[in-house]
Design a protein around this motif. Structure first.
Motif, PDB file in Angstrom:
ATOM      1  N   ALA A  55      15.810 -63.131  39.712  1.00 50.45           N
ATOM      2  CA  ALA A  55      15.858 -63.823  38.608  1.00 50.45           C
ATOM      3  C   ALA A  55      14.197 -65.098  38.427  1.00 50.45           C
ATOM      4  O   ALA A  55      14.086 -64.850  37.263  1.00 50.45           O
ATOM      5  N   GLN A  56      14.230 -65.329  39.621  1.00 53.42           N
ATOM      6  CA  GLN A  56      13.486 -66.757  39.006  1.00 53.42           C
ATOM      7  C   GLN A  56      11.279 -65.807  39.099  1.00 53.42           C
ATOM      8  O   GLN A  56      11.239 -66.281  37.444  1.00 53.42           O
ATOM      9  N   SER A  57      11.759 -64.561  38.458  1.00 53.93           N
ATOM     10  CA  SER A  57      10.107 -64.001  38.810  1.00 53.93           C
ATOM     11  C   SER A  57      10.358 -63.070  37.074  1.00 53.93           C
ATOM     12  O   SER A  57       9.557 -62.573  36.561  1.00 53.93           O
ATOM     13  N   ASN A  58      11.647 -63.106  37.221  1.00 53.63           N
ATOM     14  CA  ASN A  58      11.484 -62.448  35.633  1.00 53.63           C
ATOM     15  C   ASN A  58      12.225 -63.183  34.860  1.00 53.63           C
ATOM     16  O   ASN A  58      12.663 -63.031  33.794  1.00 53.63           O
ATOM     17  N   LYS A  61      11.581 -70.502  31.841  1.00 50.63           N
ATOM     18  CA  LYS A  61      11.940 -71.765  31.359  1.00 50.63           C
ATOM     19  C   LYS A  61      12.389 -72.013  30.055  1.00 50.63           C
ATOM     20  O   LYS A  61      11.324 -71.591  29.456  1.00 50.63           O
ATOM     21  N   PRO A  62      13.134 -72.476  29.847  1.00 43.85           N
ATOM     22  CA  PRO A  62      13.950 -73.149  30.807  1.00 43.85           C
ATOM     23  C   PRO A  62      14.960 -72.711  30.818  1.00 43.85           C
ATOM     24  O   PRO A  62      15.680 -71.335  30.488  1.00 43.85           O
ATOM     25  N   MET A  63      16.303 -72.831  32.063  1.00 40.42           N
ATOM     26  CA  MET A  63      17.307 -71.691  32.831  1.00 40.42           C
ATOM     27  C   MET A  63      18.290 -72.991  31.701  1.00 40.42           C
ATOM     28  O   MET A  63      18.487 -74.243  32.077  1.00 40.42           O
ATOM     29  N   SER A  64      19.440 -71.446  31.933  1.00 38.85           N
ATOM     30  CA  SER A  64      20.694 -72.608  31.606  1.00 38.85           C
ATOM     31  C   SER A  64      21.827 -71.572  32.422  1.00 38.85           C
ATOM     32  O   SER A  64      21.408 -70.794  32.809  1.00 38.85           O
ATOM     33  N   SER A  86      15.403 -68.845  28.818  1.00 36.80           N
ATOM     34  CA  SER A  86      15.249 -69.308  27.692  1.00 36.80           C
ATOM     35  C   SER A  86      15.050 -67.717  26.476  1.00 36.80           C
ATOM     36  O   SER A  86      15.131 -68.469  25.031  1.00 36.80           O
ATOM     37  N   VAL A  87      14.842 -66.254  26.446  1.00 44.00           N
ATOM     38  CA  VAL A  87      14.353 -65.691  26.131  1.00 44.00           C
ATOM     39  C   VAL A  87      15.556 -64.265  25.489  1.00 44.00           C
ATOM     40  O   VAL A  87      15.910 -63.986  25.394  1.00 44.00           O
ATOM     41  N   HIS A  88      16.286 -64.120  27.560  1.00 42.92           N
ATOM     42  CA  HIS A  88      16.591 -62.496  27.248  1.00 42.92           C
ATOM     43  C   HIS A  88      18.372 -63.319  27.028  1.00 42.92           C
ATOM     44  O   HIS A  88      18.923 -64.457  27.524  1.00 42.92           O
ATOM     45  N   LYS A  89      18.718 -61.746  26.005  1.00 40.09           N
ATOM     46  CA  LYS A  89      20.324 -62.381  25.985  1.00 40.09           C
ATOM     47  C   LYS A  89      21.876 -62.107  27.246  1.00 40.09           C
ATOM     48  O   LYS A  89      22.005 -62.518  27.001  1.00 40.09           O
ATOM     49  N   HIS A  90      21.158 -61.117  28.123  1.00 38.87           N
ATOM     50  CA  HIS A  90      21.825 -61.220  29.124  1.00 38.87           C
ATOM     51  C   HIS A  90      21.469 -62.162  30.615  1.00 38.87           C
ATOM     52  O   HIS A  90      20.943 -62.925  30.490  1.00 38.87           O
ATOM     53  N   SER A  91      22.160 -62.509  31.315  1.00 41.16           N
ATOM     54  CA  SER A  91      22.468 -63.384  32.063  1.00 41.16           C
ATOM     55  C   SER A  91      21.207 -62.511  33.695  1.00 41.16           C
ATOM     56  O   SER A  91      20.936 -61.634  33.372  1.00 41.16           O
ATOM     57  N   ARG A  92      20.304 -63.837  34.137  1.00 38.71           N
ATOM     58  CA  ARG A  92      18.498 -63.344  34.793  1.00 38.71           C
ATOM     59  C   ARG A  92      19.983 -63.092  36.168  1.00 38.71           C
ATOM     60  O   ARG A  92      19.323 -62.849  37.325  1.00 38.71           O
TER      61      ARG A  92
END
Length: 111
Positions: A55-58, A61-64, A86-92
């Motif tokens: 998740a960190q590599s993909n 930030k920032p994370m929520s 901050s970018v992707h629609k689906h959860s990491r």
């Protein structure tokens, strides 16, 4: 390990996810009130650690962090602890969490 409440355990889980640091959660995972879908807690921790690294590599930030109850979830009272960037629609990262009176059940979602 005695004395950890469900609230403390779940707060440490969230903190661990937001900081991408599985070690923060490890002592709380060992609590007697925590049960997992894995064959044992050592395997759960190993998988959780790998999922956090991925998740960190993909992520950007920032994370929520959001606690959600999706419509498609079959299990009653099952919450999804979702880590979003901050970018992707689906959860990491998604962890399924079910609280009972005296237990916290954790199940990692592979995607």
């Amino acid at each position: 390990m005695e004395g950890y409440t469900k609230e403390i355990i779940l707060n440490k889980l969230i903190e661990s996810c937001l900081s991408f640091d599985a070690k923060l959660f490890k002592p709380y995972l060992q609590s007697e009130i925590v049960i997992t879908d894995a064959p044992d807690k050592k395997r759960f921790y190993s998988f959780f650690k790998k999922m956090l690294l991925t998740a960190q590599s993909n992520s950007i930030k920032p994370m929520s962090f959001k606690i959600e109850m999706p419509d498609w979830e079959d299990e009653e009272n099952m919450k999804h602890y979702n880590l979003y960037d901050s970018v992707h629609k689906h959860s990491r990262l998604c962890i399924r969490v079910k609280e009972t009176e005296n237990q916290v059940y954790l199940d990692t979602m592979p995607f």
